[in-house]
Enzyme design. Sequence first.
Site, short mmCIF file in Angstrom:
data_model
loop_
_atom_site.label_atom_id
_atom_site.label_comp_id
_atom_site.label_asym_id
_atom_site.label_seq_id
_atom_site.Cartn_x
_atom_site.Cartn_y
_atom_site.Cartn_z
N CYS A 142 0.82 -1.21 0.00
CA CYS A 142 0.00 0.00 0.00
C CYS A 142 0.87 1.27 0.00
CB CYS A 142 -1.00 -0.03 1.16
SG CYS A 142 -2.36 1.14 0.94
N HIS A 235 -4.68 -4.72 -0.57
CA HIS A 235 -4.55 -5.38 0.73
C HIS A 235 -5.01 -6.83 0.72
CE1 HIS A 235 -3.32 -1.88 3.07
NE2 HIS A 235 -4.19 -1.17 2.38
N GLU A 237 -3.71 -9.02 2.36
CA GLU A 237 -3.51 -9.54 3.72
C GLU A 237 -4.72 -9.31 4.63
OE1 GLU A 237 -2.53 -5.22 4.38
OE2 GLU A 237 -2.41 -6.65 2.72
N ARG A 249 -15.54 2.76 11.27
CA ARG A 249 -14.69 3.75 11.93
C ARG A 249 -14.81 5.11 11.24
NH1 ARG A 249 -8.93 2.97 10.10
NH2 ARG A 249 -9.92 4.02 8.33
#
Length: 300
Positions: A142, A235, A237, A249
């Site tokens: 990233c 991402h 992961e 959030r």
Amino acid sequence: MPIKVPKGLPAVIALQKEGIKVMEHEALYRPIERPLHIGLLNLMPNKMETEIQIARLLGATPILVDLTLVKIASHLPKNTPASHLASFYQDWEEIKERIFDGFIITGAPVELIPFEEVAYWNELTQILNWTQTNTLSCFNICWAAQAALYHFHGLPKYTLNEKAFGVFRHQGVGSTSPYLRGLSDDLFVPVSRWTEMRRADIPPGSGICVLIESPETGLCLLDDPNHHSLHIFNHLEYDSQTLADEYLRDRSLGRRVSIPANYFPEDCEDLLPRNCWRSHANIIFGNWIKQIGMIKPHKY
């Protein structure tokens, strides 16, 4: 194969529940095995969550991995207990004389800040230069991928009109690359970023090869052999719930953010998202580890 982590690391419990074999630093290796020494420079705010995500992928590979957790010395994280950092992390200054087989640098929540204005930019560029002599391969994720490409090649980043956020279809375009061995032509990848880099800006003669990209969100995975690095802007992961956590959030903080695309079933936040990328993540990280294992090992 097991993954070897610092003794007492909380991630051990979560990994063992998933069936991943974990050895702690005081365990003995079988004499015939030499582990691959992998360093993880963790720049993510929730370091404990990221430890699990990366260790899960390394622990699923067929090669024994010895993981060292590393942090930036010039930045004090706000979201991870100081006791956790003191117990399980080392500053880069403490390990910079070591040689690693592989090194991973994560993303960071600073992508809208110009590179040179990031508080720890000078230390990070030292680390990026250090990877050229002290590790066989570096995997940048990233924002770290953007930082490395800017530092080594001068690639600019562009701010998007709206956040690229969700799970998007990608295509493998580097079909002969060993990093894509065993990967299907189409794959789904979690994306969460406000910025991008573009194929048109890749310098001719740089040696950079695009391996995975998306018609919707652009570049994803690049091979940079001249700097023995892989760069991934997205991402793989991530856990199944990570995008949901980010969405809730941001919404609670009043930020302008759309529901993650192609993520919640029927776009309903009350339904649990399904993970359709874990197998692709295992293949790519596994191929990275295998490529490192094929290189003549360092002497320790």
